[in-house]
Design an enzyme around this catalytic site. Sequence first.
Site, PDB file in Angstrom:
ATOM      1  N   SER A 106       0.790  -1.235   0.000  1.00 57.61           N
ATOM      2  CA  SER A 106       0.000   0.000   0.000  1.00 57.61           C
ATOM      3  C   SER A 106       0.824   1.288   0.000  1.00 57.61           C
ATOM      4  O   SER A 106       0.289   2.355  -0.273  1.00 57.61           O
ATOM      5  CB  SER A 106      -0.952   0.007   1.202  1.00 57.61           C
ATOM      6  OG  SER A 106      -0.227  -0.093   2.421  1.00 57.61           O
ATOM      7  N   ASP A 141     -23.630  -1.306   6.248  1.00 54.94           N
ATOM      8  CA  ASP A 141     -22.945  -1.432   4.960  1.00 54.94           C
ATOM      9  C   ASP A 141     -23.945  -1.096   3.866  1.00 54.94           C
ATOM     10  O   ASP A 141     -24.648  -1.979   3.363  1.00 54.94           O
ATOM     11  CB  ASP A 141     -22.393  -2.848   4.774  1.00 54.94           C
ATOM     12  CG  ASP A 141     -21.383  -2.924   3.643  1.00 54.94           C
ATOM     13  OD1 ASP A 141     -21.732  -2.467   2.530  1.00 54.94           O
ATOM     14  OD2 ASP A 141     -20.274  -3.428   3.858  1.00 54.94           O
ATOM     15  N   THR A 159     -14.077  -0.123   6.427  1.00 54.37           N
ATOM     16  CA  THR A 159     -14.492   0.208   5.065  1.00 54.37           C
ATOM     17  C   THR A 159     -13.283   0.412   4.158  1.00 54.37           C
ATOM     18  O   THR A 159     -12.183   0.708   4.615  1.00 54.37           O
ATOM     19  CB  THR A 159     -15.300   1.514   5.055  1.00 54.37           C
ATOM     20  OG1 THR A 159     -14.415   2.601   5.348  1.00 54.37           O
ATOM     21  CG2 THR A 159     -16.416   1.484   6.082  1.00 54.37           C
ATOM     22  N   ARG A 199      -8.656   2.635   6.685  1.00 50.31           N
ATOM     23  CA  ARG A 199      -7.696   3.541   6.071  1.00 50.31           C
ATOM     24  C   ARG A 199      -7.714   4.837   6.884  1.00 50.31           C
ATOM     25  O   ARG A 199      -8.762   5.257   7.373  1.00 50.31           O
ATOM     26  CB  ARG A 199      -8.054   3.838   4.613  1.00 50.31           C
ATOM     27  CG  ARG A 199      -7.742   2.695   3.647  1.00 50.31           C
ATOM     28  CD  ARG A 199      -6.227   2.552   3.470  1.00 50.31           C
ATOM     29  NE  ARG A 199      -5.872   1.615   2.408  1.00 50.31           N
ATOM     30  CZ  ARG A 199      -5.606   0.334   2.596  1.00 50.31           C
ATOM     31  NH1 ARG A 199      -5.701  -0.167   3.830  1.00 50.31           N
ATOM     32  NH2 ARG A 199      -5.247  -0.443   1.594  1.00 50.31           N
ATOM     33  N   GLU A 222       0.067   9.007   6.488  1.00 51.45           N
ATOM     34  CA  GLU A 222       1.153   8.047   6.733  1.00 51.45           C
ATOM     35  C   GLU A 222       2.236   8.247   5.659  1.00 51.45           C
ATOM     36  O   GLU A 222       1.925   8.490   4.504  1.00 51.45           O
ATOM     37  CB  GLU A 222       0.618   6.613   6.641  1.00 51.45           C
ATOM     38  CG  GLU A 222      -0.335   6.222   7.744  1.00 51.45           C
ATOM     39  CD  GLU A 222      -0.865   4.792   7.563  1.00 51.45           C
ATOM     40  OE1 GLU A 222      -0.273   4.019   6.768  1.00 51.45           O
ATOM     41  OE2 GLU A 222      -1.872   4.459   8.202  1.00 51.45           O
ATOM     42  N   HIS A 249      -0.092   0.669  11.290  1.00 51.77           N
ATOM     43  CA  HIS A 249      -0.741   0.089  10.102  1.00 51.77           C
ATOM     44  C   HIS A 249      -0.289  -1.356   9.895  1.00 51.77           C
ATOM     45  O   HIS A 249       0.149  -1.753   8.813  1.00 51.77           O
ATOM     46  CB  HIS A 249      -0.438   0.932   8.854  1.00 51.77           C
ATOM     47  CG  HIS A 249      -1.403   0.695   7.728  1.00 51.77           C
ATOM     48  ND1 HIS A 249      -1.620   1.613   6.731  1.00 51.77           N
ATOM     49  CD2 HIS A 249      -2.201  -0.366   7.435  1.00 51.77           C
ATOM     50  CE1 HIS A 249      -2.499   1.144   5.861  1.00 51.77           C
ATOM     51  NE2 HIS A 249      -2.869  -0.067   6.273  1.00 51.77           N
ATOM     52  N   GLY A 262      -3.254  -6.056   9.567  1.00 52.15           N
ATOM     53  CA  GLY A 262      -3.306  -7.184   8.638  1.00 52.15           C
ATOM     54  C   GLY A 262      -1.965  -7.829   8.380  1.00 52.15           C
ATOM     55  O   GLY A 262      -1.797  -8.543   7.386  1.00 52.15           O
ATOM     56  N   TYR A 263      -0.992  -7.617   9.271  1.00 52.93           N
ATOM     57  CA  TYR A 263       0.382  -8.028   8.999  1.00 52.93           C
ATOM     58  C   TYR A 263       0.755  -9.414   9.524  1.00 52.93           C
ATOM     59  O   TYR A 263       1.936  -9.693   9.733  1.00 52.93           O
ATOM     60  CB  TYR A 263       1.342  -6.989   9.577  1.00 52.93           C
ATOM     61  CG  TYR A 263       1.856  -6.020   8.535  1.00 52.93           C
ATOM     62  CD1 TYR A 263       1.025  -5.548   7.535  1.00 52.93           C
ATOM     63  CD2 TYR A 263       3.167  -5.565   8.556  1.00 52.93           C
ATOM     64  CE1 TYR A 263       1.486  -4.657   6.589  1.00 52.93           C
ATOM     65  CE2 TYR A 263       3.634  -4.671   7.613  1.00 52.93           C
ATOM     66  CZ  TYR A 263       2.791  -4.219   6.631  1.00 52.93           C
ATOM     67  OH  TYR A 263       3.259  -3.340   5.685  1.00 52.93           O
TER      68      TYR A 263
END
Length: 383
Positions: free
Chosen positions: A45, A146, A174, A207, A236, A253, A256-257
């Site tokens: 990203s 949603d 989102t 985000r 960032e 961030h 999700g790592y």
Amino acid sequence: MKIIADANIPFVKDCFSSIGEVEVLAGREIRPGVVGDAECLLVRSVTRVDSDLLAGSKVRFVGTATIGFDHIDIEYLAKNNIGFASAPGSNANSAAEYVIAGLLEIGRRYKIRLDGKSIGIVGVGNVGSRVAKKCEALGMKVLLNDPPLQRESGDAKYLPLEELYDCDFITLNTPLTFEGADKTFHLADEKFFKSLKAGCVFFNTSRGRVVDTGALRASVRSGQLETTVLDVWENEPNIDTELLEMIDIGTPHIAGYSLDGKIAGMIMIYKAACGYFGLKAEYDVEDFSPEPDVPLLKINSGSGSEQDVLRRTVEKIYRISEDDLKLRRILDVPAEKRGEFFDDLRKNYPVRREFQNTEIELATENLSRKLKGIGFKVGNAKS
């Protein structure tokens, strides 16, 4: 075929060497002069992929090993017949586990019993749907918002955003979009925060630009928010360190790592690239997944409340407070070096495995159900 790849994609050189010559670079070092003679570009990203990067290059395929792709100019790729693939869902479980770890840590700090508390989930895609299931397993009351899914399905379970404002917790999951009825840029603005229940606990793992930083600062300062957990930030890697000092948990961030998520994302774009270039895929996820450091945990169900046992079990796999402490060291770094420090935390992030790699033994039936619900393998439950 020459391939340029972000060094933060694990095993990317080992895997993609089966189809070409791979050169790995830090994501922010992927610039026009670097990609000029490459046919395949693999990013995460931090790399903006658009005409500024690709004009005049030989790039024929772009893959991003991430769920989101707001850093990719999709229209430019399509107009120039450049193939594209992302990795939807690859790190969704990792991000959902991050939320669970955050909930349990906040529960410890503020002596909040999660069972029976309400949580509003804004965005019920790959991540949000997993967060919902795991929160239900913890006994929380889950409310969903949603709008696109509501229109598509007509399902009444998808509520207007206003109906989530009275929740004890609220989490944003989102994508980042800038136009249309479902625009999410600064979705969480001054009006949003002022509408929340006093004492609400706020999470953002989506985000950074989904949140108006100034509005969030004002809400924390006023006490409208009881506590805040942020993994993503506007601007960032040059994050708002004043905001970091104000919130309870801040991370760089990395929700999700997990290694599992990174490998899954890498394999998804590998297979897509192979398909695009008409080549045979030689590898799959299991070729790169190591044995877990903690394959088995024996639980002492009588050592504290059920929620305490859940938290301690999760901490054996992932301790969110450590990521928070590491990011807070940025406060001791000179201002001009802070962006580099933030990026280094991501680049050198330690191996983190997902709950699914660990089997639990000796838990009670009720505790086993909750542990299984948040992702662990469970065996030998006691009645």
